[in-house]
Structures are given as C-alpha cells and as structure tokens.
Design a protein around this motif. Structure first.
Motif, short mmCIF file in Angstrom:
data_model
loop_
_atom_site.label_atom_id
_atom_site.label_comp_id
_atom_site.label_asym_id
_atom_site.label_seq_id
_atom_site.Cartn_x
_atom_site.Cartn_y
_atom_site.Cartn_z
N GLU A 106 0.82 -1.16 0.09
CA GLU A 106 -0.01 0.00 -0.02
C GLU A 106 0.91 1.32 0.20
N ILE A 107 2.07 1.24 0.37
CA ILE A 107 3.02 2.28 0.52
C ILE A 107 4.13 2.35 -0.45
N ARG A 108 4.25 1.63 -1.61
CA ARG A 108 5.24 1.41 -2.46
C ARG A 108 5.66 3.01 -2.96
N ASN A 109 4.70 3.88 -2.85
CA ASN A 109 4.73 5.16 -3.63
C ASN A 109 5.35 6.13 -2.63
N ILE A 110 5.60 5.89 -1.27
CA ILE A 110 6.05 6.94 -0.36
C ILE A 110 7.28 7.33 -0.63
N ASP A 111 7.98 8.56 -0.13
CA ASP A 111 9.30 8.80 -0.14
C ASP A 111 10.25 8.34 0.72
N SER A 112 9.60 8.06 1.95
CA SER A 112 10.58 7.79 3.11
C SER A 112 9.69 7.31 4.22
N LEU A 113 10.28 6.53 5.00
CA LEU A 113 9.66 5.76 5.97
C LEU A 113 10.38 5.91 7.19
N CYS A 114 9.57 5.88 8.37
CA CYS A 114 10.05 6.20 9.65
C CYS A 114 9.58 4.84 10.62
N ILE A 115 10.18 4.24 11.20
CA ILE A 115 9.76 2.95 12.13
C ILE A 115 10.38 3.10 13.32
N SER A 116 9.39 2.89 14.50
CA SER A 116 9.96 3.04 15.95
C SER A 116 10.07 1.72 16.36
N LEU A 117 11.54 1.86 16.99
CA LEU A 117 12.22 0.81 17.85
C LEU A 117 12.79 1.54 19.05
N ASP A 118 12.66 0.76 20.03
CA ASP A 118 13.29 1.53 21.47
C ASP A 118 14.56 1.04 22.19
N GLY A 119 14.94 -0.17 21.43
CA GLY A 119 16.11 -1.05 21.73
C GLY A 119 15.94 -2.35 21.83
N SER A 120 16.84 -2.94 22.72
CA SER A 120 16.86 -4.44 22.56
C SER A 120 15.45 -4.90 23.28
N GLU A 121 15.27 -6.26 22.95
CA GLU A 121 13.75 -6.65 23.34
C GLU A 121 13.18 -6.44 24.60
N GLU A 122 14.11 -6.48 25.60
CA GLU A 122 13.50 -6.12 27.23
C GLU A 122 13.21 -4.74 27.20
N ALA A 123 14.20 -3.84 26.67
CA ALA A 123 14.01 -2.39 26.75
C ALA A 123 12.94 -1.94 26.00
N ASN A 124 12.92 -2.40 24.60
CA ASN A 124 11.84 -1.93 23.91
C ASN A 124 10.39 -2.51 24.30
N ASP A 125 10.18 -3.67 24.68
CA ASP A 125 8.90 -4.13 25.28
C ASP A 125 8.86 -3.56 26.54
N ALA A 126 9.66 -3.00 27.36
CA ALA A 126 9.25 -2.26 28.60
C ALA A 126 8.40 -0.90 28.03
N ASN A 127 8.93 -0.08 27.05
CA ASN A 127 8.44 0.99 26.62
C ASN A 127 7.15 0.90 25.55
N ARG A 128 7.15 -0.33 25.00
CA ARG A 128 6.19 -0.32 23.71
C ARG A 128 5.22 -1.32 23.92
N GLY A 129 5.39 -2.27 24.90
CA GLY A 129 4.45 -3.39 24.87
C GLY A 129 5.12 -4.94 24.51
N LYS A 130 4.61 -5.97 25.36
CA LYS A 130 5.29 -7.10 25.44
C LYS A 130 4.91 -7.71 23.91
N GLY A 131 5.96 -8.35 23.38
CA GLY A 131 6.10 -8.98 21.95
C GLY A 131 6.09 -7.77 20.87
N SER A 132 6.22 -6.70 21.15
CA SER A 132 6.40 -5.84 20.08
C SER A 132 7.79 -5.82 19.32
N TYR A 133 8.96 -6.02 20.08
CA TYR A 133 10.14 -6.03 19.53
C TYR A 133 10.29 -6.70 18.31
N LYS A 134 9.83 -8.31 18.54
CA LYS A 134 10.00 -9.13 17.33
C LYS A 134 9.41 -8.88 16.26
N LYS A 135 8.14 -7.91 16.19
CA LYS A 135 7.52 -7.53 15.22
C LYS A 135 8.13 -6.46 14.38
#
Length: 358
Positions: free
Chosen positions: A124-153
């Motif tokens: 759906e987004i092949r036409n965009i110019d740039s993309l920004c994805i959010s990640l906050d660190g290693s699995e433990e740190a990221n999931d503490a911020n963003r929710g359990k299981g989010s790191y792997k996804k």
C-alpha cells in the motif's frame, strides 16, 4: 535505466523543499511548507510515553474526504512535504489512496508507523518517499516501553523495509527503560543498514508516567552517548548541532523545555524554531498547532471549521514558542532555517542512503 531514473527522482524530490525555504527567506514570507498530519488516534500499541495520550482520546478518524480537502488546501498554501502519522496509520483502510493522492499532487510523503502491520500492508505504500519505524532498543527495553512482543514484530518490519529497498530511518524515544540502549541501537543500525534517530520525551510527564522520566544527569548522559557513537561513525541521523543544543540547554529540562521570543533572544546560541512558521501540525481532530508538544496548551483553530488558511494564520499570529531542546524539532528547524552545516550533514546522509553505505 530504471535505477538511474529512481535516483534522479529521489534527488529532485529532496531538493524541492530547500528551494521553497530559500524563496520564503528571500521574500520574507512564511508558508506551511511542511505539514505533519495525524490521520488517526487509533493504535495497536499502548506505549508508556505516548506524548499526547492519543489512543485514549477516542477521537473519530478524519474521513477520507476530509483528509483530501486538507491536502488540497495545504497544497494551495504552498505545502511541499507531508508526514502522515497516527496513532497507527495502517489501521485505516485508505492508506494507499492517501499516499497516492499526495504523490499525485507532486508532494513529498514521509510515513510514520510502529511497524506491526507493515508486512501485510507494504504494497500500500510503495509510492512513499521515506519511512520512519519506531524501535526503542533491545527486546527487554523496547517491550518495556512499547509493549510485550512488539520487539520481534518491529524487527521483522525493519528487515522487510530494508529488503524491499525503502528509504527509511528508525526512531527511538528515550526513557528510563532504554536510557542505556544507545549503543545497541547504533550497532543494529550499522548491521542492518539504516539511520537511527533519537527523541527525548516531548512533554512533561503526566502522573501515570512518573516512572519513565529521566533526571537531568541521565538526559545529559544519553546525549553524550549519542554524540559518542555518532563520532565513532555509526549511522546516527540526529545532528551534532541538535545534540549540542540539548546538551547545553541553559535551563532545567523539566522546568523550562521551551522558550518564548524574549527568552530566546537572550540566548543567542539556542536553535531558533521554525515550527508554526514553515511547519505545522494538524491533529486527528482537525485542530492545527505549531507543534505536537503544544497540543494541550495552544488555543488551536480547527481546519474542518475554518479551513487550513485561517488556522495557519492564527498560528502565525498567536504562537509565542520560539525554541526548545527537543531533538526532532531542532533537526527540522535547522533545515527550515537554512543551516549550511545541517544541509551538508543531510547531504552526506542522503548519499549514503542512496548508495546503501552505512
């Protein structure tokens, strides 16, 4: 031939904005050249630090027709760059239509996502110019911020974006849970091949967020850490000038994160903000703000009621914020203020992205 055409197209799309900024500077005029457009409050994550508490507001989505009208009005006022944001934009069913509509207007499109739905929605987004994805660190740190299981996804989304040759950055917001993750994020960016951005918390914490804020010393240590890894050659997008501005901020971060014009004029080394002048924010309810950090302070007009032009003119007349220490805002303000140092740094980044050299 296709690769050369894409290279030229990418360069041209990047050059449109500085050209328009220069015209504004020469003519001493302002236009909303950059618009950050929140198209939904709905989100499939519940990040601890969500600055606007967006997912809890339960604001109905702008309709497709309302967004199209906003895009048309912005284009008429001189907008050249859209960042479309949420909530999580992929929870809408018209993402492709909106991206393609903006691109058909000859405008630049940056899309911000948490990445969870990217594998299913990527076509759906092949036409965009740039993309920004959010990640906050290693699995433990990221999931503490963003929710359990989010790191792997999120990691899966980053690898797909890389494999599919999207121009993308990864954004990390720093809290107590991931204050020691700068090195991990810098090394991961180098390993996979993308640029890493960093953000500090955009607003004072509400009572439910008291466990995630950094002390003054912790904030400065994080900033020094980012500068250290940037000097070591890791692909850090956040600029030296922006990092120095935050590190040398002359007031306590938690007490005075923003300055009005009079306060700014007394501190000549501070970066001048161009939000509310050359960049504006349109929230998911249609209210137009100078900046996302002001969405609970600024008395905004709603573009659905008065139109983008009147809402923007209201921002120009009434916004009193002139500077802050927030990282993303200052990277943008340096570009919109035609900082030669910033453009040289950005040029190096863009060339490395184009030639996949990190």
């Amino acid at each position: 031939m296709g690769s050369r055409k894409n290279f030229i197209s990418h360069i041209v799309s990047r050059l449109k904005l500085p050209y328009e900024v220069l015209k504004c500077k020469i003519t001493h005029t302002y236009k909303p050249l950059v618009v950050l457009l929140y198209v939904t409050d709905r989100c499939n994550l519940n990040c601890r630090y969500c600055g606007g508490n967006w997912s809890a507001r339960k604001i109905p989505d702008l309709t497709t027709d309302e967004i199209v009208k906003i895009i048309d009005e912005c284009k008429h006022l001189g907008t050249r760059h859209f960042t479309i944001h949420g909530g999580e934009i992929f929870l809408r069913d018209d993402t492709k239509y909106l991206v393609d509509y903006i691109k058909a207007k000859g405008l630049y499109v940056n899309l911000v996502t948490n990445g969870l739905l990217l594998p299913q929605k990527i076509d759906e987004i092949r036409n965009i110019d740039s993309l920004c994805i959010s990640l906050d660190g290693s699995e433990e740190a990221n999931d503490a911020n963003r929710g359990k299981g989010s790191y792997k996804k999120i990691i899966e989304a980053i690898k797909i974006a890389k494999r599919e040759d999207f121009k993308f950055n990864v954004q990390a917001t720093i809290t107590k849970y991931n204050k020691n993750e700068v090195g991990y994020l810098a090394k991961l960016a180098k390993e996979i091949g993308y640029y890493q951005q960093f953000s500090l918390l955009l607003k004072p914490l509400n009572p439910g967020q008291n466990d995630i804020g950094l002390t003054e010393d912790e904030t400065k240590e994080v900033l020094r850490d980012i500068i250290k890894y940037k000097k070591m050659g890791y692909p850090i997008f956040t600029s030296y000038r922006t990092l120095e501005n935050a590190l040398n901020w002359p007031f306590p971060y938690s007490i005075k994160p923003m300055l009005n014009r009079e306060e700014f004029l007394k501190k000549s080394h501070i970066i001048r903000c161009y939000y509310g002048k050359l960049k504006i924010v349109i929230d998911a309810d249609g209210c137009a703000y100078p900046c996302s950090s002001l969405n609970d302070k600024f008395k905004a007009l709603n573009v659905k009621e008065v139109g983008v032009k009147k809402a923007y003119e209201h921002i120009l007349k009434t916004n009193t914020c002139e500077a802050c220490y927030f990282l993303t805002q200052n990277d943008w303000s340096l570009l919109l203020g035609l900082s030669g140092r910033q453009y040289m740094e950005q040029m190096k980044i863009q060339l490395r992205q184009i030639f996949n050299r990190y």
